[in-house]
Every structure is written in structure tokens, then in C-alpha cells.
Motif scaffolding. Structure first.
Motif, PDB file in Angstrom:
ATOM      1  N   ASP A 233       0.837  -1.200   0.000  1.00 20.23           N
ATOM      2  CA  ASP A 233       0.000   0.000   0.000  1.00 20.23           C
ATOM      3  C   ASP A 233       0.872   1.251   0.000  1.00 20.23           C
ATOM      4  O   ASP A 233       1.998   1.243   0.505  1.00 20.23           O
ATOM      5  CB  ASP A 233      -0.899   0.022   1.230  1.00 20.23           C
ATOM      6  N   ARG A 234       0.342   2.326  -0.564  1.00 24.94           N
ATOM      7  CA  ARG A 234       1.036   3.607  -0.578  1.00 24.94           C
ATOM      8  C   ARG A 234       0.184   4.663   0.113  1.00 24.94           C
ATOM      9  O   ARG A 234      -1.040   4.665  -0.017  1.00 24.94           O
ATOM     10  CB  ARG A 234       1.323   4.077  -2.012  1.00 24.94           C
ATOM     11  N   VAL A 236      -0.020   8.816   0.135  1.00 27.77           N
ATOM     12  CA  VAL A 236       0.449  10.002  -0.573  1.00 27.77           C
ATOM     13  C   VAL A 236       0.013  11.211   0.238  1.00 27.77           C
ATOM     14  O   VAL A 236      -1.181  11.453   0.407  1.00 27.77           O
ATOM     15  CB  VAL A 236      -0.123  10.065  -1.997  1.00 27.77           C
ATOM     16  N   ILE A 246       5.505  10.333  -1.040  1.00 26.27           N
ATOM     17  CA  ILE A 246       4.929   9.037  -1.378  1.00 26.27           C
ATOM     18  C   ILE A 246       5.535   8.032  -0.405  1.00 26.27           C
ATOM     19  O   ILE A 246       6.730   7.748  -0.453  1.00 26.27           O
ATOM     20  CB  ILE A 246       5.219   8.665  -2.832  1.00 26.27           C
ATOM     21  N   ASP A 248       5.865   4.381   1.391  1.00 28.16           N
ATOM     22  CA  ASP A 248       5.623   2.954   1.202  1.00 28.16           C
ATOM     23  C   ASP A 248       6.070   2.117   2.382  1.00 28.16           C
ATOM     24  O   ASP A 248       5.928   0.889   2.369  1.00 28.16           O
ATOM     25  CB  ASP A 248       6.282   2.452  -0.082  1.00 28.16           C
ATOM     26  N   VAL A 253       2.459   3.721   6.656  1.00 31.58           N
ATOM     27  CA  VAL A 253       1.196   3.636   5.933  1.00 31.58           C
ATOM     28  C   VAL A 253       0.087   3.167   6.868  1.00 31.58           C
ATOM     29  O   VAL A 253      -1.026   3.691   6.859  1.00 31.58           O
ATOM     30  CB  VAL A 253       1.319   2.678   4.727  1.00 31.58           C
TER      31      VAL A 253
END
Length: 284
Positions: A233-234, A236, A246, A248, A253
Motif C-alpha cells: 500500500d502507498r 500520498v 509518497i 511505502d 502507511v
């Protein structure tokens, strides 16, 4: 160098698979680089999808990792598709590098969750709302704005076409901010009201008199989930000053996901009417 249009998810999956195969074989970056006749940084860029996938290099690496023909064949067969530019490539002239990366992931995401502290989230905006916002906040000339609007419309179309889930949270203040004037805002509210009838869309609006919640004060945030185990999952985060992070790292996250979950749990149910004066929308 990262491909100009940004790597596709297929490219990322193959790159991650190469890293997994190297690690499974117990081959170091240095040893893989020797097999290629290149610097270890080249192997690292390949595994991070930061450079194109060259068929000769991939074949050399698979041979060095002693990958069986049965396992290597689908990897080699997928190279052509993974090396194709993403659909967004034609709009790269109006995209920042971070946008190319984000849209590359968004284009295959099964779930997109978004929070905006002051405006209607981007993927829910009407063309007129977005155009008015661009005129107010951007110095770009009209042709560039038009290209940006085309890209946003295509993102929205593709998201809906593949049935991806979009879950948006934003404050009622976004609907009190007059973007483009009464007619534009009326259209935007109508679109949000229509969201109640769209299967894959969830909208939650936090009332003006609501107490602080876990997303209070947090800049615009997007969480992207791709249904591929190789792609994590990212998150932002659009921080002040036009900086975009961004993220990761799984723990970071997860922290944002927990905060967003708590804010959504505290907000009125998606099926609840919008705060007075803003209409009503929502879809569980």
C-alpha cells in the motif's frame, strides 16, 4: 533513470519478482551486477522499477539465479506488456514526476481512500470546479489547464470503469468555499448527491460544528491499495509548499490508515444527510 511516464504496476510486479528471485537464490547485488557486467546500482534500479526492463538483462539475471524454464517463461512473456508506457503517458507534459508515480499505482488500485481538509477531493471534482480551482491557484496557461482537466476526467473514468472503490472524507467547509461561483458549486453538490447511487463510491462529510478528529490538521492524504502482493500500500501526503511525500514504509502507511479509519468512524455515517445548506449524499 525512471521511465518518463512512470512505471506501470505490471512493471513494478516484475521488478519486485526479480528481487525476490535474487534473494531466494542467495545472490548479492554485487554478484548479480558482475553477471550483467554492470554496477550494483543498476541491479538496484531494475529491482525498484526505476529503469526499463531489458530482455537481455532479465534473461542474464534469471540464468544467474538458476530460475527454472517453467518459472522464467511467464516472466519473459510479461516483459513486453510491462515495458509499454502507461495510458497516462500522453499527458506526461502536464504531470510532475510524483504524479506519474502516483497515477501509475492508482491506475491499478482496487481501493482509493482520500481526505482533503479544505476542498472537494480531486477524484470527485466536476470539470467546472477543477477548472475554477486551477484558475485561482495556478499560473498555467489555458492549454495546459485543458490538458490537466482531460487527465483528471480520464482518471475518474478509468476508476469507475474497473469498479475500484473510492472512499472520500472531507469537511463541510469544502462545500462552503465558493469555487467558481454559485452555479459551479451547485453542480458540484449535485454530483456529490448523485454519489449515493453509485455502487463503488463512499462519501463522508464532516459537519462544521463537529469536534476535532484524528485527521484534523492533516494535509491532503490518499491511500492506495493494489491487489498484488508484490506491491505494498502507498500513502500520498500533499504537504504545504507543494511538496508531496509518497510513503511505502508499512508501519507509516498503517499509521495513516488507522488515523483515517478513526476519523471515518467518528464522522456521520455515509448514508446520513449532508450538513444543513450543503445538500445530502453518501453511499455505505
Amino acid at each position: 533513470m525512471r521511465p518518463r511516464s512512470g512505471p506501470t504496476v505490471q512493471h513494478r510486479v516484475l521488478a519486485s519478482r526479480l528481487r525476490t528471485l535474487r534473494e531466494r537464490a542467495g545472490v548479492s547485488l554485487q554478484a548479480a551486477a558482475v553477471a550483467l557486467g554492470a554496477h550494483p546500482a543498476t541491479v538496484r534500479r531494475i529491482e525498484r522499477a526505476e529503469t526499463g526492463l531489458d530482455a537481455r538483462q532479465v534473461r542474464v539475471l534469471l540464468d544467474r539465479y538458476a530460475v527454472s524454464p517453467a518459472e522464467a517463461e511467464p516472466i519473459m512473456a510479461g516483459l513486453a506488456a510491462a515495458s509499454l508506457p502507461g495510458w497516462w503517458h500522453q499527458w506526461r507534459d502536464v504531470m510532475e514526476p510524483w504524479q506519474q508515480e502516483v497515477i501509475g499505482i492508482e491506475s491499478s488500485a482496487a481501493v482509493v481512500r482520500t481526505w482533503h481538509p479544505a476542498l472537494v477531493p480531486e477524484l470527485l471534482r466536476t470539470p467546472a470546479y477543477e477548472a475554477a480551482l486551477c484558475r485561482a491557484l495556478s499560473a498555467h496557461a489555458a492549454p495546459r489547464r485543458d490538458r490537466h482537466l482531460e487527465l483528471l476526467a480520464e482518471r475518474q473514468r478509468r476508476l469507475e470503469e474497473r469498479g475500484a472503490a473510492l472512499w472520500a472524507l472531507f469537511p463541510a467547509a469544502a462545500l462552503r468555499t465558493s469555487v467558481g461561483g454559485p452555479a459551479v458549486m451547485a453542480e458540484q453538490r449535485a454530483v456529490l448527491e448523485e454519489a449515493a447511487h453509485r455502487q463503488h463510491l463512499t462519501v463522508q462529510v464532516v459537519p462544521l460544528d463537529f469536534p476535532p478528529h484524528p485527521m484534523t490538521g492533516v494535509p491532503p492524504l490518499h491511500l492506495l491499495r493494489v491487489p498484488a502482493p508484490e506491491i505494498g500500500d502507498r500513502a500520498v501526503l500533499e504537504t504545504p509548499g507543494s511538496r508531496v511525500d509518497i510513503i511505502d514504509e508499512p508501519a507509516a502507511v498503517m499509521d495513516y490508515r488507522i488515523r483515517l479509519d478513526a476519523a471515518c468512524a467518528a464522522a456521520p455515517h455515509p448514508g446520513s444527510p449532508l450538513p444543513k445548506g450543503t445538500g445530502s449524499t453518501g453511499n455505505p
